[in-house]
Design a protein around this motif. Structure first.
Motif, mmCIF file in Angstrom:
data_model
loop_
_atom_site.group_PDB
_atom_site.id
_atom_site.type_symbol
_atom_site.label_atom_id
_atom_site.label_comp_id
_atom_site.label_asym_id
_atom_site.label_seq_id
_atom_site.Cartn_x
_atom_site.Cartn_y
_atom_site.Cartn_z
ATOM 1 N N ALA A 199 0.829 -1.207 0.000
ATOM 2 C CA ALA A 199 0.000 0.000 0.000
ATOM 3 C C ALA A 199 0.863 1.256 0.000
ATOM 4 C CB ALA A 199 -0.939 -0.001 1.201
ATOM 5 N N GLU A 200 1.968 1.221 0.721
ATOM 6 C CA GLU A 200 2.871 2.373 0.730
ATOM 7 C C GLU A 200 3.499 2.575 -0.647
ATOM 8 O OE1 GLU A 200 4.234 5.726 1.933
ATOM 9 O OE2 GLU A 200 2.959 4.445 3.189
ATOM 10 N N THR A 201 3.758 1.478 -1.358
ATOM 11 C CA THR A 201 4.268 1.587 -2.728
ATOM 12 C C THR A 201 3.233 2.240 -3.641
ATOM 13 O OG1 THR A 201 5.654 -0.387 -2.444
ATOM 14 C CG2 THR A 201 5.147 0.274 -4.697
ATOM 15 N N VAL A 202 1.971 1.870 -3.471
ATOM 16 C CA VAL A 202 0.912 2.472 -4.281
ATOM 17 C C VAL A 202 0.824 3.974 -4.008
ATOM 18 C CG1 VAL A 202 -1.581 2.524 -4.694
ATOM 19 C CG2 VAL A 202 -0.402 0.331 -4.442
ATOM 20 N N ARG A 203 0.878 4.364 -2.747
ATOM 21 C CA ARG A 203 0.831 5.799 -2.423
ATOM 22 C C ARG A 203 2.024 6.529 -3.023
ATOM 23 N NH1 ARG A 203 -0.192 3.425 2.801
ATOM 24 N NH2 ARG A 203 -2.443 3.346 3.208
ATOM 25 N N LEU A 204 3.196 5.873 -2.977
ATOM 26 C CA LEU A 204 4.393 6.476 -3.573
ATOM 27 C C LEU A 204 4.195 6.698 -5.065
ATOM 28 C CD1 LEU A 204 7.419 7.269 -3.582
ATOM 29 C CD2 LEU A 204 7.935 4.848 -3.919
ATOM 30 N N ILE A 205 3.578 5.725 -5.753
ATOM 31 C CA ILE A 205 3.338 5.867 -7.192
ATOM 32 C C ILE A 205 2.433 7.055 -7.475
ATOM 33 C CG2 ILE A 205 2.203 4.757 -9.165
ATOM 34 C CD1 ILE A 205 3.236 2.079 -8.097
ATOM 35 N N PHE A 206 1.372 7.212 -6.727
ATOM 36 C CA PHE A 206 0.450 8.331 -6.937
ATOM 37 C C PHE A 206 1.140 9.665 -6.657
ATOM 38 C CE2 PHE A 206 -2.725 5.140 -7.277
ATOM 39 C CZ PHE A 206 -3.873 5.731 -7.774
ATOM 40 N N ARG A 207 1.856 9.748 -5.534
ATOM 41 C CA ARG A 207 2.509 11.023 -5.198
ATOM 42 C C ARG A 207 3.625 11.350 -6.187
ATOM 43 N NH1 ARG A 207 1.975 9.005 0.326
ATOM 44 N NH2 ARG A 207 4.083 8.164 0.170
ATOM 45 N N ARG A 208 4.403 10.356 -6.582
ATOM 46 C CA ARG A 208 5.504 10.586 -7.506
ATOM 47 C C ARG A 208 4.986 11.040 -8.869
ATOM 48 N NH1 ARG A 208 10.401 8.059 -7.207
ATOM 49 N NH2 ARG A 208 10.068 8.292 -4.962
ATOM 50 N N TYR A 209 3.846 10.479 -9.291
ATOM 51 C CA TYR A 209 3.276 10.908 -10.573
ATOM 52 C C TYR A 209 2.898 12.389 -10.534
ATOM 53 C CZ TYR A 209 -0.056 11.599 -14.330
ATOM 54 O OH TYR A 209 -0.722 12.111 -15.413
ATOM 55 N N LEU A 210 2.324 12.827 -9.421
ATOM 56 C CA LEU A 210 1.981 14.249 -9.312
ATOM 57 C C LEU A 210 3.222 15.123 -9.376
ATOM 58 C CD1 LEU A 210 -0.858 14.735 -6.664
ATOM 59 C CD2 LEU A 210 -0.956 15.021 -9.128
ATOM 60 N N ASP A 284 -8.201 12.759 -6.572
ATOM 61 C CA ASP A 284 -8.733 13.787 -7.471
ATOM 62 C C ASP A 284 -7.614 14.531 -8.191
ATOM 63 O OD1 ASP A 284 -11.262 13.084 -6.720
ATOM 64 O OD2 ASP A 284 -11.520 14.710 -5.272
ATOM 65 N N ALA A 285 -6.517 14.811 -7.489
ATOM 66 C CA ALA A 285 -5.399 15.522 -8.123
ATOM 67 C C ALA A 285 -4.784 14.684 -9.235
ATOM 68 C CB ALA A 285 -4.351 15.874 -7.067
ATOM 69 N N VAL A 286 -4.613 13.393 -8.989
ATOM 70 C CA VAL A 286 -4.027 12.519 -10.013
ATOM 71 C C VAL A 286 -4.960 12.390 -11.211
ATOM 72 C CG1 VAL A 286 -3.397 10.122 -10.504
ATOM 73 C CG2 VAL A 286 -2.546 11.230 -8.446
ATOM 74 N N GLN A 287 -6.264 12.215 -10.973
ATOM 75 C CA GLN A 287 -7.196 12.084 -12.093
ATOM 76 C C GLN A 287 -7.251 13.361 -12.922
ATOM 77 O OE1 GLN A 287 -8.188 8.954 -12.618
ATOM 78 N NE2 GLN A 287 -6.999 8.661 -10.729
ATOM 79 N N ALA A 288 -7.152 14.522 -12.264
ATOM 80 C CA ALA A 288 -7.145 15.786 -13.002
ATOM 81 C C ALA A 288 -5.911 15.891 -13.882
ATOM 82 C CB ALA A 288 -7.209 16.959 -12.027
ATOM 83 N N ARG A 289 -4.757 15.466 -13.344
ATOM 84 C CA ARG A 289 -3.525 15.507 -14.141
ATOM 85 C C ARG A 289 -3.606 14.529 -15.314
ATOM 86 N NH1 ARG A 289 1.857 16.779 -13.269
ATOM 87 N NH2 ARG A 289 0.997 18.503 -12.064
#
Length: 591
Positions: A199-210, A284-289
């Motif tokens: 789960a921490e890896t998934v959060r890292l992927i989302f934050r890193r993409y932003l 929401d931030a990731v989907q907007a990007r």
């Protein structure tokens, strides 16, 4: 009820002295449940079929040695190993009668049964069901068989509908319907349970993409840190996963609503019974990007080819890798590129180092201008295209000049004529960090300019003799952009850049406002000028640009590497000492 064997086959057997009929028994079970038992459904079907064959011994029936049993295979498909072996043997004339317990054991599809019946008829094979009586040699027997098969197919389709309805109802209630759990979750007791480490890896992927704003950059970053896909160990000992995450998988992760605690089914979104990994704000931030970077819809009546990719299929880098058309979208604007296939695939570091990525518009215009320049040269045309007379030479030179004018006037939305000219005239284009080398197809160029030579004509220059055009050019990174610069960077003529000029003007005006007290804070400037605070704060230092750099910007003599993006780049803040500014922004000799 029992079905007698084919009357034609029986009468034939009687006529030739009860010729032995070779019988093959076929059994099938849809699921593999219970097959491990000592006596299972396949055994029960075989016993019944063997008893029936034994009862027809007086008719010359006898079993062949080979067994044909399909356990765990659906009757809706003919892709069954035992059935295929049976059909192969029947087609070779090694089987006279196929015996099954029920007709739906052979197939549940009317279309498949029609194909099987045709095959059996062509090879003189009879078909027997030991619990259903019909004779396929009569019209009534065939009707009875088709009715039975219709009900068998109806039963199969009805079972499928029930399963689909159950899945839809379960997902509306937020239930996970099984399968392989995604990265971040484990499947326990048919429920999704969060795996804390994943789960921490998934959060890292989302934050890193932003932070990076690009899935390609995200993949390179994750690969550099050794982050891999979910590792799965199956009951048979197989290990799957644990590999670098592909770009496609990253897109799926970023769009997967399971991480939001939701269940998606056929366009509908339902609240799931499992815990979410990604909070609402980050999701929401990731989907907007992602939506911002999605390709813009094509206009009515246009295609992807009409929008660009003029050189698709013709371009290669120095290593022989094909350059693939691609694009990126930033703030609603679409940027097209040609990029080495190794970079598109996210290949090895060596491939990424040797790959190339150039703006599509710059490269297309560069090649069109180079061709137009050669087409205006009568000497080059005479040497490039074989002619047989002075009159023909004049006609080809005139045609080349007209074509050059049309190519020079064409814009980025290339017409069919320009596209056809490039496809015919250019055999190959190799793009390197120092030059672009075009290989011209002499036959194709001749077709573009005029009728081809007759077979009796003797060309002055062989058409298969290579003809290259070398264009000095450099692909340079200018801030966040990549520009294709022709010739020597320091001497390449430039134009006044209105964006760059306005940036420097705003910097001086805003700094003067702060100095005189007209503006109290940077935030006030941003509010009054309808700008972002970050934009104002990164623009203000440009008020301290060296005078010679400002003069070049005003005159349009700045080097290609000096762009608005480069001046505002956070990673390399502006040097306050003018000499260091010149070295950093223009190079040692450009300023």
């Amino acid at each position: 009820m029992r079905r007698s064997h084919n009357r034609t086959a029986a009468s034939r057997s009687a006529a030739d002295g009860r010729r032995r009929l070779r019988c093959a028994i076929y059994t099938r079970k849809s699921s593999d449940e219970g097959l491990e038992q000592a006596f299972n459904s396949l055994d029960a079907q075989r016993d019944a079929c063997e008893a029936y064959v034994a009862s027809q011994k007086h008719e010359g029936w006898g079993l062949i040695d080979e067994s044909y049993d399909d356990g765990g295979f659906s009757g809706g498909s003919m892709e069954r190993p035992a059935l295929q072996r049976l059909l192969e043997r029947a087609s070779k004339g090694a089987v006279d009668v196929v015996v099954v317990y029920k007709v739906d054991r052979l197939t549940r599809s009317l279309a498949d049964f029609a194909r099987l019946t045709d095959l059996f008829d062509r090879h003189g094979v009879s078909f027997v069901s030991v619990t259903q009586q019909f004779n396929t040699s009569t019209s009534m027997g065939r009707l009875t068989l088709n009715v039975l098969l219709s009900f068998a197919q109806f039963e199969r389709e009805l079972a499928g509908e029930r399963i689909r309805d159950k899945i839809a109802l379960s997902k509306r209630r937020g239930m996970w319907m099984g399968g392989l759990p995604p990265l971040g979750y484990d499947g326990i007791d048919r429920k999704l349970v969060i795996n804390d480490a994943e789960a921490e890896t998934v959060r890292l992927i989302f934050r890193r993409y932003l932070d990076l704003g690009s899935v390609a950059d995200l993949k390179r970053s994750l690969d550099g840190e050794g982050i891999v896909s979910k590792k799965r160990i199956f009951a048979d000992g197989r290990i799957v996963g644990g590999n670098p995450i592909s770009r496609g998988a990253l897109y799926q992760i970023l769009h997967n609503r399971l991480y939001r605690g939701e269940i998606a089914h056929r366009g509908e979104i339902h609240q799931g019974n499992h815990e979410s990994i990604i909070d609402t704000e980050l999701w929401d931030a990731v989907q907007a990007r992602l939506a911002d970077q999605a390709p813009a819809p094509a206009e009515t009546g246009t295609t992807a080819n009409s929008e660009g990719s003029l050189l698709a299929g013709l371009l290669f880098d120095a290593n022989g890798n094909r350059l693939t058309p691609t694009h990126a979208t930033r703030r609603g604007r679409r940027y097209r590129y040609y990029i080495s296939a190794s970079l598109v695939r996210g290949g090895r570091a060596a491939d990424a180092t040797n790959g190339i990525r150039v703006p599509a518009g710059d490269l297309e215009r560069l090649i069109l201008d180079a061709l137009a320049e050669r087409l205006r040269d009568p000497v080059w045309i005479t040497e490039a295209v074989a002619t047989t007379s002075a009159t023909e030479t004049v006609q080809l030179v005139d045609a080349a000049a007209r074509l050059a004018g049309r190519m020079a006037a064409s814009d980025d939305r290339f017409g069919d004529e320009t596209r056809g000219t490039i496809r015919d005239a250019v055999h190959r284009a190799v793009v390197t960090p120092q030059e672009v080398r075009l290989t011209i197809d002499r036959h194709g160029l001749r077709r573009v300019l005029g009728p081809p030579l007759n077979e009796t004509d003797s060309p002055a220059v062989p058409h298969d003799h290579p003809l290259d055009i070398v264009i000095p050019a450099q692909a340079l990174r200018c801030g966040k952009q990549v520009k294709l610069v022709v010739g020597n960077v320091s001497t390449t003529p430039r134009k006044v850049d209105p964006v760059l000029l306005r940036l420097v003007s705003d910097a001086h005006r805003w700094f003067d406002g702060l100095r005189t007290g007209r503006f109290a804070t940077i935030a006030e400037i941003a509010r009054l000028e309808a700008q972002q605070v970050s934009h104002v704060s990164r623009t203000l230092p440009l008020a301290f640009l060296a005078p010679n750099i400002v003069e070049m910007i005003v005159a349009g003599r700045q080097p290609a590497t000096l762009t608005a993006e480069r001046l505002k780049e956070r990673k390399r803040p502006l040097q306050m000492e003018w000499k260091r500014q010149s070295e950093a922004l223009c190079g040692a000799t450009a300023c």
